[in-house]
Design an enzyme around this catalytic site. Sequence first.
Site, PDB file in Angstrom:
ATOM      1  N   PRO A 149      66.927 118.115  56.732  1.00  0.00           N
ATOM      2  CA  PRO A 149      65.813 119.063  56.698  1.00  0.00           C
ATOM      3  C   PRO A 149      66.160 120.353  57.434  1.00  0.00           C
ATOM      4  O   PRO A 149      66.855 120.342  58.453  1.00  0.00           O
ATOM      5  CB  PRO A 149      64.682 118.323  57.422  1.00  0.00           C
ATOM      6  CG  PRO A 149      65.127 116.884  57.505  1.00  0.00           C
ATOM      7  CD  PRO A 149      66.621 116.927  57.537  1.00  0.00           C
ATOM      8  N   LYS A 208      73.498 115.984  66.432  1.00  0.00           N
ATOM      9  CA  LYS A 208      73.237 115.605  65.044  1.00  0.00           C
ATOM     10  C   LYS A 208      74.514 115.601  64.213  1.00  0.00           C
ATOM     11  O   LYS A 208      74.712 114.744  63.345  1.00  0.00           O
ATOM     12  CB  LYS A 208      72.213 116.557  64.424  1.00  0.00           C
ATOM     13  CG  LYS A 208      70.849 116.548  65.077  1.00  0.00           C
ATOM     14  CD  LYS A 208      70.177 115.192  65.042  1.00  0.00           C
ATOM     15  CE  LYS A 208      69.599 114.848  63.699  1.00  0.00           C
ATOM     16  NZ  LYS A 208      68.759 113.617  63.734  1.00  0.00           N
ATOM     17  N   TYR A 218      71.599 119.846  70.839  1.00  0.00           N
ATOM     18  CA  TYR A 218      70.899 119.094  69.796  1.00  0.00           C
ATOM     19  C   TYR A 218      71.670 119.137  68.486  1.00  0.00           C
ATOM     20  O   TYR A 218      71.898 118.098  67.834  1.00  0.00           O
ATOM     21  CB  TYR A 218      69.487 119.653  69.595  1.00  0.00           C
ATOM     22  CG  TYR A 218      68.736 118.973  68.473  1.00  0.00           C
ATOM     23  CD1 TYR A 218      68.231 117.687  68.624  1.00  0.00           C
ATOM     24  CD2 TYR A 218      68.530 119.617  67.249  1.00  0.00           C
ATOM     25  CE1 TYR A 218      67.548 117.055  67.588  1.00  0.00           C
ATOM     26  CE2 TYR A 218      67.865 118.995  66.212  1.00  0.00           C
ATOM     27  CZ  TYR A 218      67.369 117.714  66.386  1.00  0.00           C
ATOM     28  OH  TYR A 218      66.706 117.093  65.357  1.00  0.00           O
ATOM     29  N   ASP A 237      64.232 100.009  70.723  1.00  0.00           N
ATOM     30  CA  ASP A 237      64.656 101.249  71.377  1.00  0.00           C
ATOM     31  C   ASP A 237      66.107 101.524  71.006  1.00  0.00           C
ATOM     32  O   ASP A 237      66.962 100.633  71.122  1.00  0.00           O
ATOM     33  CB  ASP A 237      64.516 101.092  72.894  1.00  0.00           C
ATOM     34  CG  ASP A 237      64.661 102.407  73.658  1.00  0.00           C
ATOM     35  OD1 ASP A 237      65.506 103.240  73.251  1.00  0.00           O
ATOM     36  OD2 ASP A 237      63.956 102.590  74.657  1.00  0.00           O
ATOM     37  N   VAL A 297      61.109 122.196  59.701  1.00  0.00           N
ATOM     38  CA  VAL A 297      60.078 121.347  59.104  1.00  0.00           C
ATOM     39  C   VAL A 297      58.704 121.736  59.630  1.00  0.00           C
ATOM     40  O   VAL A 297      58.457 121.732  60.840  1.00  0.00           O
ATOM     41  CB  VAL A 297      60.350 119.863  59.407  1.00  0.00           C
ATOM     42  CG1 VAL A 297      59.291 118.988  58.726  1.00  0.00           C
ATOM     43  CG2 VAL A 297      61.743 119.461  58.955  1.00  0.00           C
ATOM     44  N   GLY A 301      56.882 109.199  64.884  1.00  0.00           N
ATOM     45  CA  GLY A 301      57.333 110.591  64.856  1.00  0.00           C
ATOM     46  C   GLY A 301      56.773 111.361  63.676  1.00  0.00           C
ATOM     47  O   GLY A 301      56.233 110.784  62.719  1.00  0.00           O
ATOM     48  N   ILE A 332      58.214 113.294  61.144  1.00  0.00           N
ATOM     49  CA  ILE A 332      58.796 113.014  59.825  1.00  0.00           C
ATOM     50  C   ILE A 332      58.650 111.539  59.483  1.00  0.00           C
ATOM     51  O   ILE A 332      58.282 111.183  58.348  1.00  0.00           O
ATOM     52  CB  ILE A 332      60.276 113.435  59.794  1.00  0.00           C
ATOM     53  CG1 ILE A 332      60.411 114.958  59.923  1.00  0.00           C
ATOM     54  CG2 ILE A 332      60.956 112.960  58.505  1.00  0.00           C
ATOM     55  CD1 ILE A 332      61.842 115.445  60.009  1.00  0.00           C
ATOM     56  N   ALA A 368      64.550 107.985  63.483  1.00  0.00           N
ATOM     57  CA  ALA A 368      64.467 108.176  64.935  1.00  0.00           C
ATOM     58  C   ALA A 368      65.742 108.779  65.491  1.00  0.00           C
ATOM     59  O   ALA A 368      66.847 108.461  65.047  1.00  0.00           O
ATOM     60  CB  ALA A 368      64.192 106.841  65.612  1.00  0.00           C
TER      61      ALA A 368
END
Length: 354
Positions: free
Chosen positions: A196, A171, A167, A74, A199, A23, A25, A95
């Site tokens: 962050p 988080k 989303y 995973d 980004v 990814g 980041i 991740a």
Amino acid sequence: MTRTSPRTPDTPRTQVLVTGGSGFIASWCVLALLEAGHDVRTTVRDAGREPALRDSLHAATDFDDARLTVVRADLRADDGWADAVAGCDYVLHVASPTLRTVPDSAEEMVAAARDGVLRVLRAARDAKVRRVVLTSAFGAVGYGHPPRTAPFTEEDWTNLDAAVPPYQRSKTLAERAAWQFVAEEGGGMELAAVHPVAVIGPVLGPDDPPSLRAVRGMLDGAAPMCPPFATSWVDVRDVADLHVRAMTDPAAAGGRWLASAGRSLRLVEVARMLREQCGERAAKVPTRELPLPVARLLSRFEPKLRALRPQLGQDFDATGAKAERLLGWRPRPIGRTLADTADSLLAHGVVRGG
């Protein structure tokens, strides 16, 4: 390319697991750790991504291939995580389900984020990992609040009683679950969380990270005017640096750390900075802002604006002063980051510009 302190002969070499190493980041975190002298193990969902990851890292820095191990794991399954964390001193859990891999429903996104965090934390605890650094997000800090003039800080949490997008909700709930797990079942393992803001920064290969959509769209001339909202910004290299500091600094344990390079900027300000920094290569970048009433009306019909509806008219200002004061973190100026971002996207052919 990163700015972490190199390992000295007296510094013990440590083994660090970085989840989701391919990814945006996470790959910069892997690079920062390698440059700081750590041995790195990183997970990928698709083992076929290992050659490209190694190539992009070697293009950025010199390192002994033996110091980087890539394993398959995973977040949706338990298999592989015990082996992934075995022998590790630290874990950077970067991740997470992203805007590129959105599950079919909001409930699935929340479950995937929360369950993935708990899966990694359990494996880390069982492996006697010292500290886990969780990549959370500004989305767990600054959503669901009424307009305000003061910048958001680590004391703030997203208000889930409001209409918060999936989303950001995922988080928030994943981070809350992480703190609860460490407090109740962590067995003394430490936790730090990095948050962050928006980004940006150079890519390590011809990838197309969702977080660069705004800059990429500007360079491509995807819209004639900029959506009306403001947010804080940060360089991906400085996000990686903050992860390493949050991993090693005793002051970071038990803390939330906002990664923000300064005051919020409206997208039209960012667009004008791109024009200034990149000249003719940014000829397609719009320099006018869409009026808010028009943006809200169009968001009913236009898919890209519909996705931005929670941000329209908002000012998501956040400060990284805590990390600067307590961890010695020093983010780059965003004007410089914008130039590096554009140069990278153009060099890798992600956008054509001009």
